[in-house]
Design a protein around this motif. Sequence first.
Motif, PDB file in Angstrom:
ATOM      1  N   VAL A  48       0.857  -1.185   0.000  1.00 12.30           N
ATOM      2  CA  VAL A  48       0.000   0.000   0.000  1.00 12.30           C
ATOM      3  C   VAL A  48       0.896   1.238   0.000  1.00 12.30           C
ATOM      4  O   VAL A  48       1.828   1.335   0.785  1.00 12.30           O
ATOM      5  N   TYR A  49       0.601   2.151  -0.890  1.00 10.23           N
ATOM      6  CA  TYR A  49       1.394   3.382  -0.971  1.00 10.23           C
ATOM      7  C   TYR A  49       0.521   4.558  -0.575  1.00 10.23           C
ATOM      8  O   TYR A  49      -0.625   4.665  -0.983  1.00 10.23           O
ATOM      9  N   PHE A  50       1.072   5.459   0.193  1.00 10.99           N
ATOM     10  CA  PHE A  50       0.340   6.624   0.650  1.00 10.99           C
ATOM     11  C   PHE A  50       0.996   7.884   0.101  1.00 10.99           C
ATOM     12  O   PHE A  50       2.216   7.966   0.012  1.00 10.99           O
ATOM     13  N   GLU A  51       0.159   8.846  -0.256  1.00  7.74           N
ATOM     14  CA  GLU A  51       0.672  10.152  -0.654  1.00  7.74           C
ATOM     15  C   GLU A  51       0.790  11.017   0.590  1.00  7.74           C
ATOM     16  O   GLU A  51      -0.026  10.905   1.506  1.00  7.74           O
ATOM     17  N   PRO A  52       1.782  11.883   0.642  1.00  5.41           N
ATOM     18  CA  PRO A  52       1.884  12.746   1.823  1.00  5.41           C
ATOM     19  C   PRO A  52       0.710  13.729   1.882  1.00  5.41           C
ATOM     20  O   PRO A  52       0.214  14.183   0.858  1.00  5.41           O
ATOM     21  N   VAL A  53       0.275  14.011   3.077  1.00  2.00           N
ATOM     22  CA  VAL A  53      -0.835  14.945   3.273  1.00  2.00           C
ATOM     23  C   VAL A  53      -0.315  16.362   3.068  1.00  2.00           C
ATOM     24  O   VAL A  53       0.674  16.766   3.669  1.00  2.00           O
ATOM     25  N   PRO A  54      -0.977  17.143   2.194  1.00  2.00           N
ATOM     26  CA  PRO A  54      -0.508  18.522   1.979  1.00  2.00           C
ATOM     27  C   PRO A  54      -0.727  19.360   3.231  1.00  2.00           C
ATOM     28  O   PRO A  54      -1.757  19.265   3.886  1.00  2.00           O
ATOM     29  N   GLN A  55       0.246  20.190   3.543  1.00  2.00           N
ATOM     30  CA  GLN A  55       0.157  21.050   4.720  1.00  2.00           C
ATOM     31  C   GLN A  55      -0.538  22.373   4.413  1.00  2.00           C
ATOM     32  O   GLN A  55      -1.058  23.013   5.311  1.00  2.00           O
ATOM     33  N   VAL A  56      -0.537  22.777   3.135  1.00  2.06           N
ATOM     34  CA  VAL A  56      -1.152  24.031   2.720  1.00  2.06           C
ATOM     35  C   VAL A  56      -1.988  23.763   1.469  1.00  2.06           C
ATOM     36  O   VAL A  56      -1.559  23.050   0.567  1.00  2.06           O
ATOM     37  N   VAL A  57      -3.191  24.329   1.432  1.00  3.32           N
ATOM     38  CA  VAL A  57      -4.042  24.200   0.258  1.00  3.32           C
ATOM     39  C   VAL A  57      -3.662  25.288  -0.738  1.00  3.32           C
ATOM     40  O   VAL A  57      -3.597  26.463  -0.373  1.00  3.32           O
ATOM     41  N   PRO A  58      -3.384  24.915  -2.002  1.00  3.08           N
ATOM     42  CA  PRO A  58      -3.042  25.938  -2.998  1.00  3.08           C
ATOM     43  C   PRO A  58      -4.178  26.949  -3.162  1.00  3.08           C
ATOM     44  O   PRO A  58      -5.359  26.616  -3.014  1.00  3.08           O
ATOM     45  N   ALA A  59      -3.829  28.179  -3.483  1.00  4.69           N
ATOM     46  CA  ALA A  59      -4.820  29.254  -3.584  1.00  4.69           C
ATOM     47  C   ALA A  59      -5.873  28.967  -4.644  1.00  4.69           C
ATOM     48  O   ALA A  59      -7.047  29.315  -4.469  1.00  4.69           O
ATOM     49  N   ASP A  60      -5.497  28.323  -5.745  1.00  2.00           N
ATOM     50  CA  ASP A  60      -6.473  28.064  -6.806  1.00  2.00           C
ATOM     51  C   ASP A  60      -7.451  26.946  -6.437  1.00  2.00           C
ATOM     52  O   ASP A  60      -8.495  26.796  -7.063  1.00  2.00           O
ATOM     53  N   LYS A  61      -7.170  26.171  -5.398  1.00  4.00           N
ATOM     54  CA  LYS A  61      -8.071  25.092  -4.990  1.00  4.00           C
ATOM     55  C   LYS A  61      -8.868  25.424  -3.730  1.00  4.00           C
ATOM     56  O   LYS A  61      -9.668  24.623  -3.274  1.00  4.00           O
ATOM     57  N   ARG A  62      -8.662  26.608  -3.194  1.00  2.00           N
ATOM     58  CA  ARG A  62      -9.401  26.999  -2.000  1.00  2.00           C
ATOM     59  C   ARG A  62     -10.834  27.345  -2.359  1.00  2.00           C
ATOM     60  O   ARG A  62     -11.108  27.926  -3.397  1.00  2.00           O
TER      61      ARG A  62
END
Length: 89
Positions: A48-62
Amino acid sequence: KVKDATSSKGMPDVAKIPALKALHNDLIDLRGHMNLLLKTWEKDNSSVYFEPVPQVVPADKRLEKGVQLNKEDKYRVNDVEPLLLCLTE
């Protein structure tokens, strides 16, 4: 793990206890089954592979405003008659 002594942790050695000798083959099968389960779980868990959890949401996806999935109901406590805690005479 089989117990080394009566006070140690582990399962008793069924070969040494006459009443449990009938369980010896079943115990061997159980240990084999448990080892197979452990190996299978470790294999599945390591694939099982996990992606790291983003610490900051990019401005274009907020989101400009939060999304509400259900309608808002204000909580209200019903008016009730107070209960007397003593008997009237």
